[in-house]
Design a protein around this motif. Structure first.
Motif, short mmCIF file in Angstrom:
data_model
loop_
_atom_site.label_atom_id
_atom_site.label_comp_id
_atom_site.label_asym_id
_atom_site.label_seq_id
_atom_site.Cartn_x
_atom_site.Cartn_y
_atom_site.Cartn_z
N GLY A 183 0.81 -1.21 0.00
CA GLY A 183 0.00 0.00 0.00
C GLY A 183 0.85 1.26 0.00
N PHE A 184 1.93 1.25 0.77
CA PHE A 184 2.82 2.41 0.86
C PHE A 184 3.43 2.74 -0.50
CE2 PHE A 184 6.47 4.89 2.36
CZ PHE A 184 5.92 5.59 3.41
N SER A 185 3.64 1.72 -1.33
CA SER A 185 4.27 1.92 -2.64
C SER A 185 3.27 2.14 -3.76
CB SER A 185 5.14 0.70 -2.98
OG SER A 185 6.10 0.45 -1.97
N THR A 186 1.97 2.11 -3.45
CA THR A 186 0.94 2.27 -4.47
C THR A 186 0.53 3.73 -4.57
OG1 THR A 186 0.09 0.04 -4.08
CG2 THR A 186 -1.38 1.59 -5.21
N PRO A 187 0.79 4.40 -5.69
CA PRO A 187 0.35 5.79 -5.83
C PRO A 187 -1.17 5.88 -5.80
CG PRO A 187 1.91 5.17 -7.56
CD PRO A 187 1.50 3.91 -6.88
N VAL A 188 -1.69 6.93 -5.20
CA VAL A 188 -3.13 7.07 -5.11
C VAL A 188 -3.76 7.15 -6.49
CG1 VAL A 188 -3.13 9.60 -4.98
CG2 VAL A 188 -4.96 8.28 -3.87
N GLN A 189 -2.98 7.65 -7.49
CA GLN A 189 -3.50 7.72 -8.84
C GLN A 189 -3.75 6.32 -9.40
OE1 GLN A 189 -4.60 10.29 -10.55
NE2 GLN A 189 -5.19 8.86 -12.16
N ALA A 190 -2.86 5.38 -9.07
CA ALA A 190 -3.05 4.00 -9.52
C ALA A 190 -4.30 3.41 -8.89
CB ALA A 190 -1.82 3.16 -9.16
N PHE A 191 -4.54 3.73 -7.62
CA PHE A 191 -5.74 3.22 -6.95
C PHE A 191 -7.00 3.80 -7.59
CE2 PHE A 191 -8.91 2.95 -3.58
CZ PHE A 191 -8.75 1.64 -3.17
N LYS A 192 -6.97 5.11 -7.88
CA LYS A 192 -8.14 5.73 -8.52
C LYS A 192 -8.37 5.16 -9.92
CE LYS A 192 -7.73 10.22 -6.16
NZ LYS A 192 -7.43 11.67 -6.34
N LEU A 193 -7.28 4.87 -10.61
CA LEU A 193 -7.37 4.40 -11.99
C LEU A 193 -8.07 3.05 -12.08
CD1 LEU A 193 -6.44 5.19 -14.89
CD2 LEU A 193 -4.37 3.85 -14.46
N ALA A 194 -7.87 2.19 -11.07
CA ALA A 194 -8.37 0.82 -11.18
C ALA A 194 -9.09 0.35 -9.93
CB ALA A 194 -7.20 -0.11 -11.50
N ALA A 195 -9.57 1.26 -9.09
CA ALA A 195 -10.15 0.85 -7.82
C ALA A 195 -11.39 -0.02 -8.00
CB ALA A 195 -10.51 2.09 -6.99
N VAL A 196 -12.33 0.40 -8.83
CA VAL A 196 -13.61 -0.32 -8.95
C VAL A 196 -13.41 -1.71 -9.57
CG1 VAL A 196 -15.93 -0.28 -9.91
CG2 VAL A 196 -14.92 1.82 -9.02
N PRO A 197 -12.75 -1.84 -10.73
CA PRO A 197 -12.54 -3.20 -11.27
C PRO A 197 -11.69 -4.07 -10.35
CG PRO A 197 -11.34 -1.57 -12.57
CD PRO A 197 -12.25 -0.82 -11.68
N SER A 198 -10.71 -3.48 -9.68
CA SER A 198 -9.87 -4.27 -8.78
C SER A 198 -10.67 -4.79 -7.60
CB SER A 198 -8.69 -3.44 -8.27
OG SER A 198 -7.85 -3.05 -9.33
N LEU A 199 -11.53 -3.96 -7.04
CA LEU A 199 -12.37 -4.40 -5.92
C LEU A 199 -13.38 -5.45 -6.37
CD1 LEU A 199 -12.94 -0.99 -4.08
CD2 LEU A 199 -11.41 -2.86 -3.44
N ALA A 200 -13.83 -5.34 -7.62
CA ALA A 200 -14.71 -6.39 -8.15
C ALA A 200 -13.97 -7.73 -8.22
CB ALA A 200 -15.23 -5.99 -9.54
N SER A 244 -15.99 -10.86 -13.63
CA SER A 244 -15.81 -9.68 -12.78
C SER A 244 -15.54 -8.42 -13.59
CB SER A 244 -14.66 -9.92 -11.80
OG SER A 244 -14.90 -11.04 -10.98
N LEU A 245 -14.80 -8.56 -14.70
CA LEU A 245 -14.43 -7.39 -15.51
C LEU A 245 -15.38 -7.15 -16.68
CD1 LEU A 245 -10.52 -7.72 -15.67
CD2 LEU A 245 -11.92 -6.37 -14.10
N LEU A 246 -16.43 -7.93 -16.76
CA LEU A 246 -17.38 -7.82 -17.88
C LEU A 246 -17.95 -6.41 -18.04
CD1 LEU A 246 -18.53 -9.75 -20.02
CD2 LEU A 246 -20.47 -10.15 -18.51
N PRO A 247 -18.32 -5.71 -16.95
CA PRO A 247 -18.91 -4.38 -17.13
C PRO A 247 -17.90 -3.28 -17.46
CG PRO A 247 -19.51 -5.38 -15.00
CD PRO A 247 -18.36 -6.13 -15.55
N PHE A 248 -16.60 -3.58 -17.38
CA PHE A 248 -15.59 -2.54 -17.52
C PHE A 248 -14.94 -2.60 -18.90
CE2 PHE A 248 -15.80 -3.95 -13.08
CZ PHE A 248 -16.24 -2.78 -12.49
N ASP A 249 -14.38 -1.48 -19.30
CA ASP A 249 -13.88 -1.35 -20.67
C ASP A 249 -12.44 -1.87 -20.77
OD1 ASP A 249 -13.96 -0.72 -23.32
OD2 ASP A 249 -13.40 1.38 -23.05
N TYR A 250 -12.29 -3.19 -20.62
CA TYR A 250 -10.99 -3.83 -20.82
C TYR A 250 -11.03 -4.62 -22.14
CZ TYR A 250 -9.54 -2.89 -16.00
OH TYR A 250 -9.18 -2.27 -14.83
N THR A 251 -9.92 -4.62 -22.85
CA THR A 251 -9.86 -5.37 -24.11
C THR A 251 -9.68 -6.85 -23.82
OG1 THR A 251 -7.44 -5.21 -24.31
CG2 THR A 251 -8.75 -3.39 -25.21
N GLN A 252 -9.83 -7.66 -24.88
CA GLN A 252 -9.61 -9.10 -24.74
C GLN A 252 -8.21 -9.39 -24.22
OE1 GLN A 252 -10.68 -10.97 -28.54
NE2 GLN A 252 -11.76 -12.49 -27.34
#
Length: 616
Positions: free
Chosen positions: A74-91, A322-330
């Motif tokens: 957590g200490f090494s994770t930039p808050v921007q990275a968390f914002k960028l992928a928080a919802v799909p990661s939590l899913a 889990s990632l079906l609703p999010f805009d990730y490529t194949q």
């Protein structure tokens, strides 16, 4: 007394051997954590003969080590990275873990003769990815992938452990008390909400406490990292004591504290990195010592089959759902599905059935251990080739850079950075240092001199600069060497370059019509890309418009797009099977199939029937 020294001697020797094995891993690309585990196995009861059977002590040591690893993650994770992928990661870390465990339970019932609850317990044990393995491979293994995918994997690996731990402890309790399916009720859901809620709330409060105490406390700089570690362990233990998830709390506290400007931040970071390496080594060595390889042959084939099922079926299906609703490529979903390394957490959780005195306690442990070995062997050695095969390796934006952050005492409002001037860096080619950076000292050939009297900078000069907090990354490109030119760069960024200021309507005229709606035609290409990327563009981001793909080639210091590439070649799908496609693509395919079917019916009806329909 002699026994004490012998124990210390053997323990120190194993730690040193594990540390030296890292040289082998870095040289040959071997999964480092697999080497740590292997050393523990070789030193154990079936190897050198060290007998270690204290499951409770192993669980305690492993839990403390995991808390240290998660705090540093957590200490090494930039808050921007968390914002960028928080919802799909939590899913992934919630629904994904539950789906993985549920799907995995089915073959576990058949291959091991388990009931569904027992299979679900084994699935919960191996459902979470290992934070240490994922962080090592992505941050240290030299795999340069898109920020969105990297952030998803890192945040998932840091947040899915609490879900797996909760499921494992809850199911061990149900099976130990013979409650059967009646033990799975609304009370379990309430307990889950309580644990996760307390974990998040107390983690945030704990992170604030760490920042407040470290900022206000005037003490020796060498003690600051120790205060931070002790406070992190306080957050972990207190949260667990009041019924929350201590692992989630310590991770959240790490994110909060790591994204604040702390005194002696560089010292804290270096201390945390070293301690995390030690925690990983100790955890894997202890778990390796705990195993008895002579018991493995009895369940070897079923365990390998379950490991392959987990790698190739259960994890991919759970990730896709889990990632079906999010805009990730194949390609991105496929890669996230593949980077599902199991590690020490799964082995640690496999101790719980033994501590709970379950009938098949040792079977759980041995099966999980073999699954981890197979996962590290297959996935740990293939992460980079798979990323390259899927076209996810991003060419580096800048080349090598040699930078050191120098701590300033107290709450100074400047940072002191030291750069070594490397070959081919822009500053060596005459580019000026920005006015907001104040060069103070140059060390050349072992002699120090003021910057004003150093003349033009030379290769290998060591330059010290004072800058305002938060601007360090803006100097990186100035002191970095040229990024290595790769033959795949053109393929990745496209053969054509477009001006970001060019009108997006030109694309619709040249490659349409129908690529853009009327509002989008009024935008520039850069504005169109930012809009399609939800308001923020990152290096190497891609936007598909019909048969063309726009790629972000470069951004300025303020995040504005300065260079855009265009590819006329469609991105090859990760697989021709109808999986790993997101919900938007599924809807588009259904719509296209419907219109094609409708057009075929209209053609088959003939002109007379069509005109008759029009007349009616």
């Amino acid at each position: 007394m002699e026994a004490f020294y012998i124990v210390v001697l053997i323990s120190t020797g194993l730690v040193l051997l594990a540390a030296f094995s890292s040289l082998l891993a870095f040289r040959f690309g071997a999964p480092l954590l697999l080497l740590f585990l292997g050393i523990g196995l070789l030193a154990g009861v079936d190897g050198l003969g060290i007998e270690f059977t204290n499951n409770y002590l192993a669980y305690i040591l492993g839990s403390i080590a995991l808390a240290v690893i998660l705090f540093d993650s957590g200490f090494s994770t930039p808050v921007q990275a968390f914002k960028l992928a928080a919802v799909p990661s939590l899913a992934l870390s919630s629904a994904g873990v539950l789906l993985t465990a549920s799907i995995f339970a089915l073959p576990a019932m058949w291959l091991l003769g388990f009931t569904w609850l027992e299979g679900l317990l084994l699935g919960s044990i191996v459902a979470s990815t290992d934070a240490a393995a994922v962080f090592f491979l992505l941050r240290i293994g030299g795999i340069n992938i898109r920020d969105k995918v990297r952030s998803t994997l890192e945040v998932e690996s840091g947040t899915n452990d609490p879900m797996a731990i909760f499921l494992t402890i809850a199911l061990v309790g149900v099976l130990a008390t013979d409650q059967g399916y009646g033990g799975i009720n609304i009370g379990m859901l309430a307990m889950f909400i309580e644990q996760m809620g307390l974990g998040v709330i107390l983690g945030l409060l704990g992170g604030m406490m760490i920042v407040l105490i470290v900022t206000k406390l005037e003490t020796d700089r060498g003690l600051t990292p120790i205060f931070v570690l002790a406070l992190a362990m306080l957050v972990f233990s207190f949260t667990g004591a009041v019924g929350g998830s201590g692992f989630l709390a310590v991770y959240v506290a790490g994110i909060y504290a790591g994204n604040r400007r702390l005194p002696a931040y560089a010292s804290i970071k270096r201390f945390q990195e070293g301690l995390t390496w030690l925690a990983q080594i100790i955890m894997f060595l202890v778990l390796g010592l705990l195993a008895t390889p002579s018991q493995f042959p009895a369940i070897l084939l079923p365990a390998i089959a379950l490991a392959l099922f987990l790698i190739f079926i259960a994890r991919p299906l759970a990730v896709w759902a889990s990632l079906l609703p999010f805009d990730y490529t194949q390609q991105e979903i496929g890669f996230v599905a593949w980077v599902g390394l199991r590690g020490a957490v799964s082995i640690l959780l496999a101790i719980m059935p033994i501590l709970g005195n379950l009938e098949n306690g040792q079977v759980y442990f041995n099966t999980a251990f073999i699954i981890v070995l197979v996962s590290l062997l297959i996935q740990g050695w293939t992460i980079k080739p798979v990323a390259k095969k899927l076209g996810l390796i991003v060419p580096r934006r800048i080349g090598a850079i040699d930078k050191v952050e120098v701590d300033l005492p107290g709450s100074a409002n400047h940072e002191l950075l030291s750069y070594r001037v490397v070959k081919d860096s822009p500053v060596l080619r005459g580019e000026r240092i920005p006015r907001w950076a104040i060069p103070s000292l140059v060390i050349r050939d072992g002699k120090s001199m003021r910057y004003q009297y150093a003349g033009r900078l030379r290769e290998n000069d060591l330059v010290y600069l004072f800058i305002a907090p938060g601007y360090s990354r803006l100097l990186d490109r100035l002191f970095a060497s040229r990024a290595p030119v790769d033959e795949d760069d053109t393929d990745f960024f496209g053969a054509f370059a477009l001006s970001p200021a060019r009108s997006a309507a030109d694309l619709d005229m040249a490659y349409g019509p129908g690529l853009l709606n009327e509002n989008e035609k009024t935008l520039t290409i850069a504005e169109l890309m930012r809009q399609r990327l939800n308001g923020k563009a990152e290096y190497a981001d891609r936007v598909r418009l019909g048969s063309i793909i726009l790629i972000v080639r470069d951004l300025d210091d303020l995040g504005h797009i300065t260079s855009i590439g265009m590819s006329l070649e469609p991105v090859e799908p990760a697989t021709n099977l109808p999986i790993f496609i997101n919900l938007r693509e599924i809807v588009a395919r259904i719509r296209d199939r419907y219109f094609r079917s409708h057009d075929k019916k209209a053609v088959a009806a003939g002109p007379d029937e069509t005109s008759g329909e029009n007349r009616s």
